[in-house]
Scaffold this motif. Structure first.
Motif, PDB file in Angstrom:
ATOM      1  N   VAL A  77       0.841  -1.202   0.000  1.00 64.84           N
ATOM      2  CA  VAL A  77       0.000   0.000   0.000  1.00 64.84           C
ATOM      3  C   VAL A  77       0.878   1.254   0.000  1.00 64.84           C
ATOM      4  N   ILE A  78       1.919   1.258   0.806  1.00 60.78           N
ATOM      5  CA  ILE A  78       2.821   2.411   0.851  1.00 60.78           C
ATOM      6  C   ILE A  78       3.502   2.611  -0.497  1.00 60.78           C
ATOM      7  N   ALA A  79       3.949   1.531  -1.137  1.00 59.72           N
ATOM      8  CA  ALA A  79       4.615   1.629  -2.434  1.00 59.72           C
ATOM      9  C   ALA A  79       3.662   2.149  -3.509  1.00 59.72           C
ATOM     10  N   VAL A  80       2.420   1.688  -3.501  1.00 56.69           N
ATOM     11  CA  VAL A  80       1.447   2.146  -4.494  1.00 56.69           C
ATOM     12  C   VAL A  80       1.149   3.636  -4.298  1.00 56.69           C
ATOM     13  N   ILE A 118       4.335  10.109  -7.125  1.00 55.19           N
ATOM     14  CA  ILE A 118       5.413  10.460  -8.052  1.00 55.19           C
ATOM     15  C   ILE A 118       4.858  10.715  -9.446  1.00 55.19           C
ATOM     16  N   VAL A 119       3.950   9.864  -9.904  1.00 54.23           N
ATOM     17  CA  VAL A 119       3.361  10.047 -11.236  1.00 54.23           C
ATOM     18  C   VAL A 119       2.547  11.334 -11.282  1.00 54.23           C
ATOM     19  N   VAL A 129       1.893  17.042 -12.979  1.00 56.16           N
ATOM     20  CA  VAL A 129       1.691  18.439 -12.567  1.00 56.16           C
ATOM     21  C   VAL A 129       2.902  19.280 -12.959  1.00 56.16           C
ATOM     22  N   SER A 130       4.090  18.758 -12.767  1.00 51.53           N
ATOM     23  CA  SER A 130       5.307  19.485 -13.115  1.00 51.53           C
ATOM     24  C   SER A 130       5.351  19.785 -14.610  1.00 51.53           C
TER      25      SER A 130
END
Length: 101
Positions: free
Chosen positions: A41-44, A50-51, A56-57
């Motif tokens: 869950v933390i990794a997802v 990040i995506v 947004v960037s």
């Protein structure tokens, strides 16, 4: 030689030890499974953030940077409605003979 106990008592102790070890293994496996679920869950969530951050960037970068300027003509084009001037083909020099031919 002294007798420690009857076979029935020894079997009972062995069975109790097996049951205790089995319960400990089950508890350890359940804990490990919940830990793996938590890590997944933390990794997802981290990957999703990040995506989203990358999208947004890129969107902000595209909005902030100025677009390339559009080309403008350097001189106004004059349109004439008079008859076209006939052009003569440019005179081409005749081939000359070179010495030795």
């Amino acid at each position: 030689m002294a007798v420690r106990g009857t076979r029935g008592a020894q079997r009972t102790r062995t069975d109790a030890e097996r049951a205790r070890l089995y319960a400990a293994r089950r508890q350890w496996n359940e804990k490990q499974g919940s830990r793996r679920r938590r890590d997944t869950v933390i990794a997802v969530i981290a990957g999703g953030l990040i995506v989203i951050g990358a999208v947004v960037s890129q969107t902000l970068h595209a909005q902030v940077t100025a677009p390339a300027p559009s080309p403008t003509p350097s001189a106004p084009v004059e349109t004439t409605t008079s008859s076209p001037v006939p052009t003569t083909p440019a005179s081409t020099p005749l081939p000359t003979q070179t010495p030795g031919e």
